[in-house]
Motif scaffolding. Structure first.
Motif, PDB file in Angstrom:
ATOM      1  N   GLY A   1       0.808  -1.213   0.000  1.00 18.88           N
ATOM      2  CA  GLY A   1       0.000   0.000   0.000  1.00 18.88           C
ATOM      3  C   GLY A   1       0.843   1.265   0.000  1.00 18.88           C
ATOM      4  N   ARG A   2       2.177   1.122  -0.028  1.00 22.21           N
ATOM      5  CA  ARG A   2       3.041   2.309   0.099  1.00 22.21           C
ATOM      6  C   ARG A   2       3.033   3.118  -1.210  1.00 22.21           C
ATOM      7  N   PRO A   3       2.675   4.407  -1.119  1.00 23.83           N
ATOM      8  CA  PRO A   3       2.532   5.217  -2.339  1.00 23.83           C
ATOM      9  C   PRO A   3       3.764   5.204  -3.250  1.00 23.83           C
ATOM     10  N   ALA A   4       4.960   5.339  -2.683  1.00 25.06           N
ATOM     11  CA  ALA A   4       6.153   5.428  -3.540  1.00 25.06           C
ATOM     12  C   ALA A   4       6.330   4.135  -4.328  1.00 25.06           C
ATOM     13  N   LEU A   5       6.077   3.026  -3.644  1.00 26.94           N
ATOM     14  CA  LEU A   5       6.253   1.729  -4.268  1.00 26.94           C
ATOM     15  C   LEU A   5       5.237   1.495  -5.389  1.00 26.94           C
TER      16      LEU A   5
END
Lengths: 226, 226
Positions: A106-110
């Motif tokens: 769920g990590r935006p950057a990823l």
């Protein structure tokens, strides 16, 4: 073919001829040395180009400074992460167990990076026009919602409002230099936001234009990084 | 057709079907309201994409951070202005009398911008592959001279050397945060160059990697802006 991969392909409107390339685009560096970071670099440039291309044709009368701000709003990490979440890209990511435990899916950057890598992979496999079609499809609802006239507020006002909304100190402006002949001076102004350690500069044929250019540059950096 | 225009077309390897588009790409905003600034925005993105594309294929084993630094060296204003001067682009520029008097035909920013506008115009008229061919031709000697192994020095060393060569203060590094579980911490470091008002950040699985990432980002901004 896994169900999450197929859903991603359906959302992109592109079925990969090379399953290995698709897998690589979905692979985070924590999972394998055959990861998506080079594809992300390529996809980031392809996305910028395609977004500029789409905006240029859609808004034939919009000046470059505003086009550039519209582009920044389309390709910033937040927007890409939202799009990625909307197509359930997280479910298809290949991550280490450690990354999964700490919420990597769920990590935006990823998510944003994997979306760029997918665009890079389409470009590599099928060329620019195919990649542009994917970008047009992913950005469509946001492109349609853009309104350059509404967004044409001058950059100093827009910057002030943006900083206010983030509860940040307002910027200050300095004239850095005045060059050119007396009948056609060129001013160079700096826009300084001390609390963010940000300093940008801009040029113009009046102090006000130079400050607006510096503010536009600050806005671009802040919104691009947001 | 003017002789300077024809020489530029010969150097690009592209003869424009639309003479009006060529003229617009060569027109500075001081000369006419039908100037090259929108084309420059487009061409800048096309150039970045084509340069990334060329580097990606030429160096299949080079990591993304180094590819990104190689790209910055190819597309920075200095390099573009040199290329533009090499093809006598200044002679073909349409400038106001005032700009001409103050040396506009030789001004690096103006030359670099017009070169980008020409790339944008080729893209618009003939598509991505034609624009990439122009970029490949313009960058060829520089692409051939690149040596990723020589340039693979770690970013902290490269940044230190770059700043030293410019007689600037060395950077300092700070650890901004440590996140993630104990067995897989993620460090976030800042690279601060006080005298330049520059602060960049980077992440990594060790302090050293985080600092290298922050240094690489600083280097990219400085070389991109140089």
């Amino acid at each position: 073919m896994s169900a999450p991969d197929a859903r991603v392909e359906q959302a992109l409107g592109h079925v990969f001829a090379s399953r290995a390339l698709l897998a690589q685009a979905l692979t985070h560096s924590s999972f394998s040395s055959s990861h998506n970071e080079r594809l992300e670099l390529l996809g980031d440039a392809v996305l910028d180009c395609a977004a500029t291309d789409l905006l240029f044709r859609r808004f034939p009368d919009t000046p470059e400074g505003l086009l550039s701000r519209l582009r920044a709003s389309l390709v910033k990490e937040d927007t890409l992460a939202e799009i990625a979440a909307g197509i359930a890209l997280g479910d298809a990511l290949r991550l280490s167990a450690g990354e999964q435990k700490t919420g990597g899916r769920g990590r935006p950057a990823l998510l944003a990076n994997a979306l760029e890598a997918l665009i890079g992979a389409v470009f590599l496999e099928a060329g620019y026009d195919a990649a542009r079609a994917v970008v047009a499809r992913l950005l469509e609802s946001r492109l349609v919602a853009l309104n350059p006239e509404r967004d044409a507020r001058d950059p100093k006002t827009a910057l002030q409002e943006w900083l206010h909304a983030q509860a940040k100190q307002p910027p200050r402006y300095e004239i850095v230099s005045t060059t050119g002949p007396a009948h056609a001076p060129v001013f160079r102004a700096a826009c300084v936001i001390d609390t963010l350690g940000l300093r940008t500069e801009g040029e113009g044929r009046s102090r006000r234009h130079a400050e607006q250019a510096a503010a536009a540059c600050a806005l671009e950096q802040l919104q691009g990084a947001a």
